[in-house]
Design an enzyme around this catalytic site. Structure first.
Site, PDB file in Angstrom:
ATOM      1  CB  ALA A  18      -0.754  -0.043   1.280  1.00 57.28           C
ATOM      2  CB  THR A  56      -0.529   6.163  -1.325  1.00 56.70           C
ATOM      3  OG1 THR A  56      -1.619   5.474  -1.094  1.00 56.70           O
ATOM      4  CG2 THR A  56      -0.236   6.424  -2.893  1.00 56.70           C
ATOM      5  CG  ASP A  57      -2.020   3.135   3.198  1.00 52.53           C
ATOM      6  OD1 ASP A  57      -2.579   3.878   2.824  1.00 52.53           O
ATOM      7  OD2 ASP A  57      -2.407   2.195   3.623  1.00 52.53           O
ATOM      8  CE1 TYR A  58       2.921   0.689   3.262  1.00 51.44           C
ATOM      9  CE2 TYR A  58       4.228   0.360   1.178  1.00 51.44           C
ATOM     10  CZ  TYR A  58       3.428   0.122   1.999  1.00 51.44           C
ATOM     11  OH  TYR A  58       3.037  -1.318   1.641  1.00 51.44           O
TER      12      TYR A  58
END
Length: 828
Positions: free
Chosen positions: A599, A601-603
């Protein structure tokens, strides 16, 4: 040039309404190059005055492509354009006494200095932190480096590729029959620069609230990029089965979870997963597949809520899961990206298209939200750039101007009268940076919790509200402690929520409203990351909560923002990464895109979200004004693709996956070393190091190849380098090349990360108390505030673990009232 995005100046749109610039009271000296310029851009976008201090000839970033019209020059680097907007440019020669004196004069009146010179470089010029703090004790001095300012690898040569290798992301990225991969668009220094901006704002908050003193901040890019492994580097200390890379998904043992699929006209990201949170979406998909006659009713009606457990305990053979995947894959091939994306809304599916940079620029969602900034370059061109990281209701971010020409502001800035330093206390404060800040956190999964975790690390009281009736997906994601499947076993959930207070409160029940309103009155800021309609459906949206607390500061983080035709899209960071162009720039040229791991963009988004939150908190401190923050994870993350987007805008060139090839350096790749799945990343950055490498691998006749020649012969050179590494251990390759100044690093997996001497030295993995496990392992802070370091004090809360501490200790409820709430089944 594509006329639709590079236009004549007469076509520029009317500027957006601009409110108060939140950080306008602060002056930042930016001494970084490409290894940190995103930090200054973030601070400039939030309103700070940022002065780029460049050497004669300009920053190294001015000599890095891509270039406008492919013509190299100090004013045509698109990378430099992208990360230096809104700044002033001052040229100082720090190798001379006069240049150093001018910098010292600027330091006296500065609030922040950011540099990426490398450990010890400024000290050797008499400009180290102690030297500068003596001139201005209020100065926040941020140092960005590959491995941090100290430790056994502090002086190692490093590039984007080798830093990523050191932190673990490539181990999880790519096809299992080829070398680990990095994205074609460099990412490592963007991770570090984004973390540096947040760290600077933490230190400024501490300075304003706890005595006025500045401090030194030490940002390690290696530690920054470990966030892009989704906590998978914790697998080894947690005793979890490690993941192995597989294109477009993940592999655990024999189980291959596919997250990207070919369709009729390209690829789509599909979250075909299970459990209480995701299983209903999978059920919706299978109903569609059955309606069109591609599967039977028995396949449609599988228990998608409990399907993970069925696979893990053998009740459902993996061969049957593979058959289901084959059926679904056949179905996707009958549909276009547009058809599948439309169905994501009409049928409630977790599907998005894998987009190119061209498609990102044409996004109707981004157009609706007026995301792009069309910047007049003053030469007849208006260039489209990624826009505001966040939408603020009271202080909308002002569009930034173009990157300045080299030295454009030297005379102006140096002619200013000396700025007065900020006042400081006589003694330093022992308080953590955010001590006294109160946070109500409704965030779930990763993007929101990762940001609020940093707040907790640095002293904020963070109350995390969740409900066992609506299980946080993060509790169901790997790595699991000893491969267990309990709701407290997830290493991801523990890592994202360490140090927070846990309150179980079912917000879907009307009886919970009064409790929640009391929590809102208590809090300084409210955070949530549900889909846009969720808070409205509960009557807990910003407009409703302002009636409870007129100066409410509230932030909503979701995939694509709160408004627009795609705002209702539910999903996860894999989907935001796909629809934002990240998937298409990771993979091999002769194969399907694989995307960066998980994921993505979660990072990325939490790093920028944190800066946005801290700026709003600062504005509230100064003015008492509350406001609402609409944070789109995809919009913020696009700043990590700025050079590629500008290449599309200016040159009409669509970014493409290219394995581990680099536009500048060669040889540049990941090579197999002696042993099973032993890999080492190597990057040769100049002629001198190439000549040394030629001697080492027994190819002195090739030493005369210049950079262009090496790039042209890269496949042949990869074979020669690979033949040399194949007969040597990773340790030997790494140490031999580093001794010669050639950037090299093993591709770390979890087992290697845990014993990596640099990560060990910096205390990256931390064992903390946990209510049900005794102790558990989490990652420590990705940067060090040297005077007020942040660290997790305990693992994530179990359900309702701190009900008494929150309801009695913070809200003052007595035992009878708490018991009554329990009887009403609200505290679950």
């Amino acid at each position: 040039m594509p006329g639709c995005v590079v236009t004549e100046a007469t076509t520029v749109a009317t500027p957006r309404l601009c409110g108060v610039r939140m950080l306008s009271a602060y002056r930042v000296l930016d001494l970084t190059d490409e290894r940190g310029q995103l930090c200054g851009l973030v601070l400039a976008s939030l309103g700070a005055e940022v002065i780029a201090v460049e050497p004669p000839g300009g920053s190294a970033s001015r000599r890095l492509g891509p270039f406008a019209a492919d013509e190299a020059g100090p004013e045509s680097s698109l990378l430099h354009w992208g990360y230096n907007r809104g700044k002033k440019s001052v040229v100082l020669d720090l190798e001379t006494g006069e240049g150093r004196d001018e910098l010292r004069r600027l330091v006296v009146g500065a609030d922040v200095l950011v540099e990426s010179s490398g450990p010890g470089a400024l000290d050797r010029l008499g400009l180290g932190h102690q030297d500068l703090a003596a001139l201005n004790p209020a100065l926040v001095h941020v140092s960005i480096s590959a491995f941090g300012d100290d430790g056994p690898k502090a002086g190692w040569a490093a590039t984007d590729l080798t830093i990523l290798a050191s932190g673990g992301p490539p181990w999880l990225t790519g096809d299992d029959d080829r070398a680990p991969l990095r994205p074609t668009v460099p990412q490592a220094w963007s991770h570090a620069g984004a973390d540096a901006a947040s760290a600077a704002l933490l230190a400024l908050h501490h300075r304003q609230h706890h005595g006025g003193r500045g401090q030194h901040i030490d940002v390690s890019a290696q530690q920054s990029v470990t966030q892009a492994t989704q906590s998978m580097m914790l697998s080894q200390p947690l005793g979890a089965t490690p993941l192995t890379r597989v294109a477009g998904g993940v592999k655990v043992g024999a189980l291959h979870v596919q997250l990207m699929w070919p369709c009729k006209d390209g690829y789509v990201s599909v979250t075909l997963l299970f459990g209480t949170a995701i299983g209903p979406f999978t059920r919706n998909l299978m109903e569609w597949v059955q309606e069109e006659g591609v599967c039977d009713e028995a396949t449609r009606d599988k228990d998608w809520l409990d399907y993970t457990n069925l696979l893990l305990d053998g009740r459902e053979p993996i061969s049957e899961y593979e058959r289901v995947k084959q059926v679904v894959g056949e179905f996707f091939l009958t549909k276009t990206k547009a058809e599948l994306f439309d169905a994501a809304f009409s049928r409630r599916l977790l599907i998005v298209p894998v987009t190119t940079t061209r498609e990102v620029l044409d996004s109707p969602q981004l157009a609706f939200r007026d995301y792009w900034e069309d910047v007049d370059h003053g030469d007849g061109r208006v260039v489209r750039y990624p826009g505001a990281m966040c939408k603020y209701s009271a202080t909308p971010l002002a569009p930034l101007g173009p990157a300045p020409e080299l030295g454009a502001h030297t005379v102006e800035v140096l002619a200013e009268p000396p700025h007065r330093p900020a006042p400081v206390a006589t003694a330093p404060s022992g308080a953590k940076a955010l001590e006294g800040l109160k946070v109500l956190d409704l965030s779930w999964v990763m993007a929101g919790p990762a940001a609020s975790r940093v707040l907790a690390d640095h002293g904020a009281t963070v109350v995390h509200v969740e409900s066992a009736n609506h299980v946080d997906t993060a509790r169901t994601l790997q790595p699991f402690r000893d491969d267990g499947n309990g709701l407290d076993d997830s290493g991801l959930f523990n890592n994202m929520n360490a140090g927070k207070l846990g309150l179980a409160l079912d917000l879907s029940k009307p009886g919970s409203r009064e409790v929640f309103h009391d929590l809102v009155r208590w809090a300084d800021i409210v955070l949530e990351s549900f889909s846009p309609r969720a808070m409205r459906s509960w009557g807990l949206d910003y407009d409703s909560l302002r009636q409870v607390k007129p100066d409410l500061l509230m932030a909503s983080s979701c995939l694509l923002g709160q408004t627009g035709p795609h705002a209702g899209l539910a999903g996860f960071g894999t989907m935001a990464a796909a629809v934002s162009g990240f998937f298409n720039v990771a993979g091999w040229a002769d194969r399907a895109p694989c995307g960066p791991f998980g994921a993505y963009t979660d990072y990325v988004a939490p790093k920028l979200y944190l800066s946005c939150l801290l700026a709003a908190i600062e504005h509230h401190r100064v003015t008492g004004e509350g406001q609402y923050l609409d944070f789109s994870q995809a919009e913020a993350a696009l700043h990590f693709l700025t050079p590629a987007l500008l290449d599309e805008v200016v040159n009409g060139r669509t970014a493409a996956r290219a394995g581990n090839d680099d536009a500048v350096f060669a040889p540049h790749g990941v090579y197999a070393a002696l042993g099973d799945e032993q890999w080492v990343a190597i990057a040769c950055v100049d002629d001198q190091r190439w000549q040394r490498l030629c001697e080492l691998i027994g190819q002195p006749s090739l030493a005369g190849l210049d950079a262009e020649g090496r790039r042209a012969a890269r496949r042949d050179l990869d074979e020669l380098v690979g033949a040399w590494t194949a007969t040597r251990s990773v340790d030997e390759v790494e140490s031999t090349l580093q001794a010669m100044g050639v950037a090299a690093h093993r591709v770390n997996d979890s087992a290697a990360c845990v014993v990596d001497p640099q990560l060990v030295h910096r205390g990256h993995f931390v064992e903390v108390p946990h209510a049900t496990q005794g102790t558990t392992w989490v990652e420590g802070s990705r940067f060090v505030l040297t005077s007020t370091p942040g660290a997790p004090e305990r693992g994530a809360p179990t359900y309702g673990e701190h009900v008494w501490e929150v309801l009695n200790g913070l809200l003052g409820y007595d035992a009878d009232r708490i018991a009554d709430l329990a009887v009403q089944e609200l505290l679950e």
